[in-house]
Design an enzyme around this catalytic site. Structure first.
Site, mmCIF file in Angstrom:
data_model
loop_
_atom_site.group_PDB
_atom_site.id
_atom_site.type_symbol
_atom_site.label_atom_id
_atom_site.label_comp_id
_atom_site.label_asym_id
_atom_site.label_seq_id
_atom_site.Cartn_x
_atom_site.Cartn_y
_atom_site.Cartn_z
ATOM 1 N N LYS A 1 1.125 -1.275 -0.232
ATOM 2 C CA LYS A 1 -0.081 0.222 -0.009
ATOM 3 C C LYS A 1 0.465 1.073 -0.180
ATOM 4 C CE LYS A 1 -3.845 -0.223 -0.440
ATOM 5 N NZ LYS A 1 -5.221 -1.090 -1.322
HETATM 6 C C1 LIG Z 1 -2.057 -7.688 3.602
HETATM 7 C C2 LIG Z 1 -2.881 -6.730 2.379
HETATM 8 N N1 LIG Z 1 -3.016 -7.829 1.503
HETATM 9 C C3 LIG Z 1 -4.039 -7.504 0.327
HETATM 10 C C4 LIG Z 1 -4.319 -6.797 -0.068
HETATM 11 C C5 LIG Z 1 -5.099 -5.687 -1.113
HETATM 12 O O1 LIG Z 1 -4.541 -5.324 -2.407
HETATM 13 P P1 LIG Z 1 -5.133 -4.052 -2.963
HETATM 14 O O2 LIG Z 1 -6.199 -2.910 -1.975
HETATM 15 O O3 LIG Z 1 -4.831 -3.460 -3.699
HETATM 16 O O4 LIG Z 1 -6.417 -5.201 -3.635
HETATM 17 C C6 LIG Z 1 -3.903 -4.624 0.932
HETATM 18 C C7 LIG Z 1 -4.787 -4.042 0.678
HETATM 19 O O5 LIG Z 1 -4.815 -2.657 1.768
HETATM 20 C C8 LIG Z 1 -3.604 -5.473 2.371
HETATM 21 O O6 LIG Z 1 -2.916 -4.962 2.914
#
Ligand SMILES: Cc1ncc(COP(=O)(O)O)c(C=O)c1O
Length: 427
Positions: free
Chosen positions: A34
Site C-alpha cells: 500500500k
Molecule cells: C495485507 C494486504 N493484502 C492485500 C491487500 C489488497 O490489495 P489491494 O487493495 O490493492 O487490492 C491489501 C490492501 O490493503 C493489504 O493490506
C-alpha cells in the site's frame, strides 16, 4: 542518496522452492504494497491542487493504507487523521500514532450506510476540516494506476516478459487491476490474471460473511443494502477468482515462513495457496505485507488452535448445531432448542445466509431454557467464548466459560457444542 519515498516500489522478485516467483511487497519502506497507492494518491492530489501544503490527509482504513499514508504525511509535512474500526489490533493503532497520525475509532459492526461507518466518517472529517483531503482508496483512480505504472512493468522486466500467470488477492482491487492490466497489454493478452480470495468473500462468490484473512476480500455487513464493488477493482482484467478456505490460507502463510524463510501476512498465504497450485511456465505471486503485524494471529500456535484452524483433541466433538438469529421471539427459541435436543442454543447475527455455519464472531450469545423467559433473544453483554477444535482438553477446561456449555469453533466458525462434563469425562 535518495529520499525515503524514492524507496517505494522496485521490490525484488524471488524464486521459491516451488518454482513460483514471489514479489516481496513487504520490502517497501512502510512495510506493504500500500505504500505505492498511498504515495501515488498523495502526489496526484498535490498536482491537482486537492491537497495543499499544511493540509490534512484523511482516510478510513484498518490497515496498510493508513500506515502508507501516515508515512507519506510525516515525510511531506501533512497532518494525518485515520478512522479505524474499534476492533483494530492495538499494535496497528500504535504504529499509526508512532508516525504522528491521529486515530479516530468507530464501532466495527456498522453497515456501510451508517454515518459513522469508517469510510463515511473519514469522508465527513475531510469535508469538515480546513485543508482536508480524503484519500478514498476505493474510488481513487490513482490507486490502480500506480500498479499499471510500476508493479506491472517491474514484473514484466524481472521475468524478461516470460510471465504466464499473475496471482494476487483483491482488497480495493488496485493491485490486481493495475498490475494485471499492464501485464495483459504487454503480453497481448497471454498473461492469465488470477484473483485469490478468502473463503466467504463476495468477490469469489461467497456470502460476504466474516473470514479470517485481513485486508483482502470483500466483507458484507448483513444490514448493508447496496454493496457495489469498489471502482478500484476492474473485473474485466481478472480471468478467474479462486476462493481459498481460511485454513488453507493460514497453512500456506505459515509454511512460507517455515519452508521459504518469508515472514508474511495472511493475504500472502491466500495468494500463495492459489499460486502453488497453478500450472504454468512462469507463475508470479504478489505477497502484500509482512508477518510481523500478525505474530499474535496467523503465526501464533495458540491463536490457530483457538480459532480451530488446526484439528486437536476437541476435533472429534464437532457436530452440526442449530442456532437462531438475534431478535427471535423467546417462544420460538424455546421450541427450536427443545426440538434440537441441544444443551444450549447459539444466538447469531441476523441476516446471514445458511450457506456457511455462523462465523464465530457472529455468535452473540449462548442461551439455555433458564435464559428464555420473555421477549426476544438478544446479544449477551459479553460475547461468549468459543473453544477451538485445535485446543487440548486441558486448555479447553482451563478456558471453559461460566456455565456448563460452550460452543466449539472450527475454521473460525461455529462447529458444535460441548459440555464441561464431555471434557471432564475425556469423551
Ligand atoms: C495485507 C494486504 N493484502 C492485500 C491487500 C489488497 O490489495 P489491494 O487493495 O490493492 O487490492 C491489501 C490492501 O490493503 C493489504 O493490506
Amino acid at each position: 542518496m535518495s529520499g525515503l519515498l524514492d524507496l517505494v516500489g522496485g521490490t525484488p522478485l524471488v524464486t521459491l522452492r516451488s518454482g513460483v516467483h514471489a514479489k516481496l511487497e513487504y520490502l517497501n519502506p512502510g512495510g506493504s504494497v500500500k505504500d505505492r497507492a498511498a504515495l501515488a494518491m498523495v502526489l496526484d492530489a498535490e498536482s491537482s491542487g486537492a491537497l495543499c501544503p499544511g493540509g490534512t490527509i484523511v482516510e478510513g482504513t484498518s490497515g496498510n493504507t493508513g500506515l502508507g499514508l501516515a508515512q507519506v504525511a510525516a515525510a511531506r509535512g501533512y497532518r494525518m487523521v485515520c478512522v479505524l474500526p474499534d476492533k483494530t489490533a492495538v499494535e496497528k493503532l500504535d504504529a499509526l500514532r508512532a508516525y504522528g497520525a491521529e486515530v479516530v475509532l468507530t464501532p466495527s459492526a456498522l453497515p456501510k450506510e451508517h454515518p459513522n461507518h469508517v469510510v463515511a466518517w473519514a469522508a465527513r472529517i475531510a469535508r469538515e476540516t480546513d485543508g482536508g483531503w480524503w484519500a478514498d482508496q476505493y474510488g481513487n483512480p490513482a490507486n490502480p494506476a500506480v500498479h499499471f505504472r510500476t508493479t506491472g512493468p517491474e514484473i514484466w522486466e524481472a521475468t524478461s516478459g516470460r510471465i504466464t500467470h499473475l496471482v494476487a488477492t483483491i482488497g480495493t482491487g488496485g493491485t490486481i487491476s493495475g498490475t494485471g492490466r499492464f501485464l495483459k497489454e504487454a503480453s497481448d493478452g497471454r498473461v492469465q490474471v488470477i484473483g485469490a480470495d478468502p473463503a466467504t468473500s463476495s468477490y469469489g462468490g461467497g456470502d460476504g460473511s466474516p473470514f479470517a484473512i485481513e485486508a483482502a476480500g470483500h466483507y458484507v455487513h448483513p444490514k448493508t443494502v447496496d454493496d457495489p464493488w469498489p471502482d478500484s477493482y476492474h473485473r474485466d482484467v481478472v480471468d478467474a477468482v479462486v476462493s481459498v478456505p481460511d485454513r488453507a490460507s493460514i497453512t500456506a502463510c505459515r509454511s512460507l515462513a517455515r519452508d521459504e524463510g518469508l515472514l508474511v501476512g495472511g493475504s500472502s498465504g491466500t495468494a500463495y495457496a492459489v499460486a502453488s497450485s497453478v500450472t504454468g511456465d512462469c507463475v508470479v505471486v504478489l505477497l502484500p505485507d509482512s508477518g510481523r503485524a500478525y505474530l499474535t494471529k496467523y503465526h501464533s500456535d495458540t491463536w490457530v488452535r483457538r480459532q480451530g484452524f488446526v484439528d486437536g483433541e476437541l476435533a472429534g466433538l464437532a457436530s452440526p448445531v442449530v442456532s437462531v438469529p438475534v431478535g427471535t421471539p423467546v417462544a420460538e427459541a424455546r421450541r427450536v432448542l427443545e426440538e434440537s435436543g441441544q444443551p444450549a442454543l447459539p444466538v447469531v447475527l441476523a441476516g446471514r445466509s445458511d450457506r456457511f455455519p455462523p462465523a464465530a464472531g457472529e455468535v452473540l450469545a449462548l442461551v439455555t431454557f433458564a435464559d428464555l423467559t420473555a421477549g426476544t433473544v438478544g446479544p449477551a453483554a459479553v460475547p461468549p467464548v468459543g473453544l477451538g477444535v485445535g485446543e487440548s482438553v486441558a486448555d479447553a477446561l482451563d478456558r471453559f466459560p461460566d456455565g456448563e456449555v460452550a460452543h466449539l469453533v472450527r475454521d473460525g466458525r461455529l462447529a458444535g457444542l460441548v459440555t464441561r462434563a464431555d471434557l471432564s469425562s475425556g469423551r
